[in-house]
Scaffold this motif. Structure first.
Motif, PDB file in Angstrom:
ATOM      1  N   ASN B  32      -4.407   6.401   5.724  1.00 41.12           N
ATOM      2  CA  ASN B  32      -4.449   4.983   6.067  1.00 41.12           C
ATOM      3  C   ASN B  32      -3.383   4.784   7.042  1.00 41.12           C
ATOM      4  OD1 ASN B  32      -6.831   4.240   4.267  1.00 41.12           O
ATOM      5  ND2 ASN B  32      -5.196   4.399   2.577  1.00 41.12           N
ATOM      6  N   LEU B  33      -3.278   3.471   7.596  1.00 41.87           N
ATOM      7  CA  LEU B  33      -2.146   3.137   8.574  1.00 41.87           C
ATOM      8  C   LEU B  33      -1.731   1.784   7.977  1.00 41.87           C
ATOM      9  CD1 LEU B  33      -0.899   4.254  11.675  1.00 41.87           C
ATOM     10  CD2 LEU B  33      -1.018   1.577  11.362  1.00 41.87           C
ATOM     11  N   GLN B  34      -0.762   1.332   7.819  1.00 40.86           N
ATOM     12  CA  GLN B  34      -0.415   0.000   7.462  1.00 40.86           C
ATOM     13  C   GLN B  34       0.725  -0.479   8.370  1.00 40.86           C
ATOM     14  OE1 GLN B  34       0.515   0.151   3.396  1.00 40.86           O
ATOM     15  NE2 GLN B  34       0.321  -2.075   2.991  1.00 40.86           N
ATOM     16  N   TRP B  35       0.649  -1.779   8.529  1.00 39.66           N
ATOM     17  CA  TRP B  35       1.899  -2.711   9.316  1.00 39.66           C
ATOM     18  C   TRP B  35       2.283  -3.525   8.358  1.00 39.66           C
ATOM     19  CZ3 TRP B  35       3.198  -2.157  14.220  1.00 39.66           C
ATOM     20  CH2 TRP B  35       2.340  -1.443  14.992  1.00 39.66           C
ATOM     21  N   PHE B  36       3.755  -3.671   8.568  1.00 37.70           N
ATOM     22  CA  PHE B  36       4.675  -4.576   7.643  1.00 37.70           C
ATOM     23  C   PHE B  36       5.646  -5.258   8.507  1.00 37.70           C
ATOM     24  CE2 PHE B  36       4.458  -2.266   3.534  1.00 37.70           C
ATOM     25  CZ  PHE B  36       3.822  -0.854   3.866  1.00 37.70           C
ATOM     26  N   ARG B  37       6.088  -6.219   8.147  1.00 37.16           N
ATOM     27  CA  ARG B  37       7.020  -7.273   8.647  1.00 37.16           C
ATOM     28  C   ARG B  37       8.208  -7.414   7.621  1.00 37.16           C
ATOM     29  NH1 ARG B  37       6.650 -13.450  10.650  1.00 37.16           N
ATOM     30  NH2 ARG B  37       8.919 -13.895  10.390  1.00 37.16           N
ATOM     31  N   GLN B  38       9.373  -7.095   8.468  1.00 39.17           N
ATOM     32  CA  GLN B  38      10.735  -6.943   7.634  1.00 39.17           C
ATOM     33  C   GLN B  38      11.451  -8.293   8.222  1.00 39.17           C
ATOM     34  OE1 GLN B  38      13.052  -3.540   7.628  1.00 39.17           O
ATOM     35  NE2 GLN B  38      13.799  -4.012   5.621  1.00 39.17           N
ATOM     36  N   ASP B  39      11.897  -9.249   7.639  1.00 38.95           N
ATOM     37  CA  ASP B  39      12.877 -10.391   7.913  1.00 38.95           C
ATOM     38  C   ASP B  39      14.239  -9.892   7.456  1.00 38.95           C
ATOM     39  OD1 ASP B  39      10.100 -12.128   7.265  1.00 38.95           O
ATOM     40  OD2 ASP B  39      11.351 -12.594   9.041  1.00 38.95           O
ATOM     41  N   PRO B  40      15.461 -10.371   8.116  1.00 38.91           N
ATOM     42  CA  PRO B  40      16.604  -9.730   7.999  1.00 38.91           C
ATOM     43  C   PRO B  40      17.177 -10.111   6.471  1.00 38.91           C
ATOM     44  CG  PRO B  40      16.560 -11.034  10.023  1.00 38.91           C
ATOM     45  CD  PRO B  40      15.305 -11.144   9.519  1.00 38.91           C
ATOM     46  N   GLY B  41      17.284  -9.206   6.023  1.00 37.37           N
ATOM     47  CA  GLY B  41      17.974  -9.193   4.474  1.00 37.37           C
ATOM     48  C   GLY B  41      16.817  -9.242   3.497  1.00 37.37           C
ATOM     49  N   LYS B  42      15.723  -9.058   3.998  1.00 38.99           N
ATOM     50  CA  LYS B  42      14.561  -9.024   3.013  1.00 38.99           C
ATOM     51  C   LYS B  42      13.808  -7.808   3.009  1.00 38.99           C
ATOM     52  CE  LYS B  42      14.749 -13.594   2.705  1.00 38.99           C
ATOM     53  NZ  LYS B  42      13.816 -14.369   3.298  1.00 38.99           N
ATOM     54  N   LEU B  44      10.243  -5.494   2.735  1.00 40.73           N
ATOM     55  CA  LEU B  44       9.078  -5.403   3.533  1.00 40.73           C
ATOM     56  C   LEU B  44       7.676  -6.129   2.938  1.00 40.73           C
ATOM     57  CD1 LEU B  44      10.695  -2.975   4.293  1.00 40.73           C
ATOM     58  CD2 LEU B  44       8.712  -1.868   4.906  1.00 40.73           C
ATOM     59  N   THR B  45       6.899  -6.772   4.093  1.00 45.71           N
ATOM     60  CA  THR B  45       6.076  -7.439   3.683  1.00 45.71           C
ATOM     61  C   THR B  45       4.709  -6.949   4.305  1.00 45.71           C
ATOM     62  OG1 THR B  45       7.027  -9.630   3.107  1.00 45.71           O
ATOM     63  CG2 THR B  45       4.687  -9.724   3.626  1.00 45.71           C
ATOM     64  N   SER B  46       3.821  -6.309   3.413  1.00 42.25           N
ATOM     65  CA  SER B  46       2.534  -5.857   4.231  1.00 42.25           C
ATOM     66  C   SER B  46       1.745  -7.070   5.017  1.00 42.25           C
ATOM     67  CB  SER B  46       1.572  -5.302   3.240  1.00 42.25           C
ATOM     68  OG  SER B  46       0.437  -4.799   3.580  1.00 42.25           O
ATOM     69  N   LEU B  47       1.306  -6.471   6.148  1.00 43.75           N
ATOM     70  CA  LEU B  47       0.565  -7.302   6.969  1.00 43.75           C
ATOM     71  C   LEU B  47      -0.976  -7.013   6.878  1.00 43.75           C
ATOM     72  CD1 LEU B  47       2.867  -7.460  10.143  1.00 43.75           C
ATOM     73  CD2 LEU B  47       2.660  -9.387   8.476  1.00 43.75           C
ATOM     74  N   LEU B  48      -1.012  -5.688   7.507  1.00 40.77           N
ATOM     75  CA  LEU B  48      -2.524  -5.303   7.516  1.00 40.77           C
ATOM     76  C   LEU B  48      -2.597  -3.884   7.047  1.00 40.77           C
ATOM     77  CD1 LEU B  48      -3.513  -6.676  10.918  1.00 40.77           C
ATOM     78  CD2 LEU B  48      -4.542  -7.283   8.815  1.00 40.77           C
ATOM     79  N   LEU B  49      -3.789  -3.524   6.513  1.00 36.78           N
ATOM     80  CA  LEU B  49      -3.895  -1.835   5.972  1.00 36.78           C
ATOM     81  C   LEU B  49      -5.116  -1.630   6.592  1.00 36.78           C
ATOM     82  CD1 LEU B  49      -3.306   0.631   4.394  1.00 36.78           C
ATOM     83  CD2 LEU B  49      -4.776  -0.481   2.479  1.00 36.78           C
ATOM     84  N   ILE B  50      -5.333  -0.484   7.374  1.00 33.76           N
ATOM     85  CA  ILE B  50      -6.286  -0.164   7.978  1.00 33.76           C
ATOM     86  C   ILE B  50      -6.801   1.397   7.376  1.00 33.76           C
ATOM     87  CG2 ILE B  50      -7.720   0.500  10.130  1.00 33.76           C
ATOM     88  CD1 ILE B  50      -5.291  -0.705  11.754  1.00 33.76           C
ATOM     89  N   GLN B  51      -7.805   1.511   6.862  1.00 37.11           N
ATOM     90  CA  GLN B  51      -8.229   2.592   6.237  1.00 37.11           C
ATOM     91  C   GLN B  51      -8.693   3.712   7.132  1.00 37.11           C
ATOM     92  OE1 GLN B  51     -11.175   2.111   3.188  1.00 37.11           O
ATOM     93  NE2 GLN B  51      -9.709   0.876   1.853  1.00 37.11           N
ATOM     94  N   SER B  52      -8.571   5.025   7.151  1.00 34.82           N
ATOM     95  CA  SER B  52      -8.824   5.902   8.185  1.00 34.82           C
ATOM     96  C   SER B  52     -10.415   5.764   8.689  1.00 34.82           C
ATOM     97  CB  SER B  52      -8.672   7.248   7.533  1.00 34.82           C
ATOM     98  OG  SER B  52      -9.447   7.517   6.840  1.00 34.82           O
ATOM     99  N   SER B  53     -11.323   5.361   7.855  1.00 35.43           N
ATOM    100  CA  SER B  53     -12.836   4.953   8.424  1.00 35.43           C
ATOM    101  C   SER B  53     -12.872   3.812   9.294  1.00 35.43           C
ATOM    102  CB  SER B  53     -13.477   5.047   7.165  1.00 35.43           C
ATOM    103  OG  SER B  53     -13.099   4.086   6.418  1.00 35.43           O
ATOM    104  N   GLN B  54     -11.777   2.983   9.226  1.00 37.28           N
ATOM    105  CA  GLN B  54     -11.877   1.795   9.925  1.00 37.28           C
ATOM    106  C   GLN B  54     -11.247   1.956  11.416  1.00 37.28           C
ATOM    107  OE1 GLN B  54     -10.102  -0.480   7.018  1.00 37.28           O
ATOM    108  NE2 GLN B  54     -11.681  -1.483   6.433  1.00 37.28           N
ATOM    109  N   ARG B  55     -11.822   1.028  12.406  1.00 36.51           N
ATOM    110  CA  ARG B  55     -11.033   0.913  13.497  1.00 36.51           C
ATOM    111  C   ARG B  55     -10.194  -0.113  13.827  1.00 36.51           C
ATOM    112  NH1 ARG B  55     -14.117   3.739  17.387  1.00 36.51           N
ATOM    113  NH2 ARG B  55     -12.046   3.422  18.886  1.00 36.51           N
ATOM    114  N   GLU B  56     -10.431  -1.273  13.088  1.00 36.26           N
ATOM    115  CA  GLU B  56      -9.468  -2.328  13.049  1.00 36.26           C
ATOM    116  C   GLU B  56      -9.691  -3.487  11.813  1.00 36.26           C
ATOM    117  OE1 GLU B  56     -12.523  -5.170  15.916  1.00 36.26           O
ATOM    118  OE2 GLU B  56     -10.413  -4.989  16.085  1.00 36.26           O
TER     119      GLU B  56
END
Lengths: 115, 112
Positions: B32-42, B44-56
């Motif tokens: 899978n591939l995952q995108w996270f957001r990180q704010d200063p001093g915080k 990680l917050t997960s934004l989106l997870l794409i499984q390998s069988s998915q395109r978006e």
């Protein structure tokens, strides 16, 4: 649902001193991870526990770093003695045990400064 | 060796402009591939997870694409807002042990 708790949030020590960090994962999460995040870089996995057993500690500098999760719940990460290059944010994460990928939930981290 | 790269390391845009963040990975056999957001001093917050069988994957103003053949993922943030200012990290995921390998992140500043 309470998130992953970490303490302390900040720690400043001098080189060659010892330091310990604590993590309490989300209730019921079997897997716990410790990451090291150096400024400007992405987190790097140090150690992974499943319950109270170590799954992967291949990137843990074992000459100075140690970690334990004695009762399969909370965990401590220790550095002894600390070096300047250990200055980083130490993140703890947890997720449920499952056959497919489960999202890791991250704590706020402990920022360590070694002087 | 499994590597994940994010370029550029920093990005500054005026409010309202669309953001395009890039992530490259060397191992096409990702789970899978995952995108996270990180704010200063915080953490990680997960934004989106794409499984390998998915395109978006899409969530609100966010859209993430995955092209395994080229080893790339792109995160699009439409109509950026000052509140989108943060560091964005991508991570590829190996099935064994749910291991994440992170890129270095892209630090985003959205100017009002």
């Amino acid at each position: 649902e309470a998130g992953v708790a970490q303490s302390p949030r900040y720690k400043i020590i001098e080189k060659r001193q010892s330091v310990a960090f604590w993590c309490n994962p989300i209730s019921g999460h079997a897997t716990l991870y410790w990451y090291q995040q150096i400024l400007g870089q992405g987190p790097k996995l140090l150690i992974q526990f499943q319950n109270n057993g170590v799954v992967d500690d291949s990137q843990l500098p074992k000459d100075r770093f140690s970690a334990e999760r004695l009762k399969g719940v909370d965990s401590t990460l220790k550095i002894q003695p600390a070096k300047l290059e250990d200055s980083a944010v130490y993140l703890c994460a947890s997720n449920p045990l499952g056959l497919t990928y489960n999202e890791q939930f991250f704590g706020p981290g402990t920022r360590l400064t070694v002087l | 060796k499994q590597e994940v790269t994010q370029i550029p390391a920093a990005l500054s845009v005026p409010e309202g402009e669309n953001l395009v963040l890039n992530c490259s990975f060397t191992d096409s056999a990702i789970y899978n591939l995952q995108w996270f957001r990180q704010d200063p001093g915080k953490g990680l917050t997960s934004l989106l997870l794409i499984q390998s069988s998915q395109r978006e994957q899409t969530s609100g103003r966010l859209n993430a694409s995955l092209d395994k053949s080229s080893g790339r993922s792109t995160l699009y943030i439409a109509a950026s807002q000052p509140g989108d200012s943060a560091t964005y990290l991508c991570a590829d995921i190996k099935a064994a042990g749910n291991k994440l390998t992170f890129g270095g992140g892209t630090r985003v500043l959205v100017k009002p």
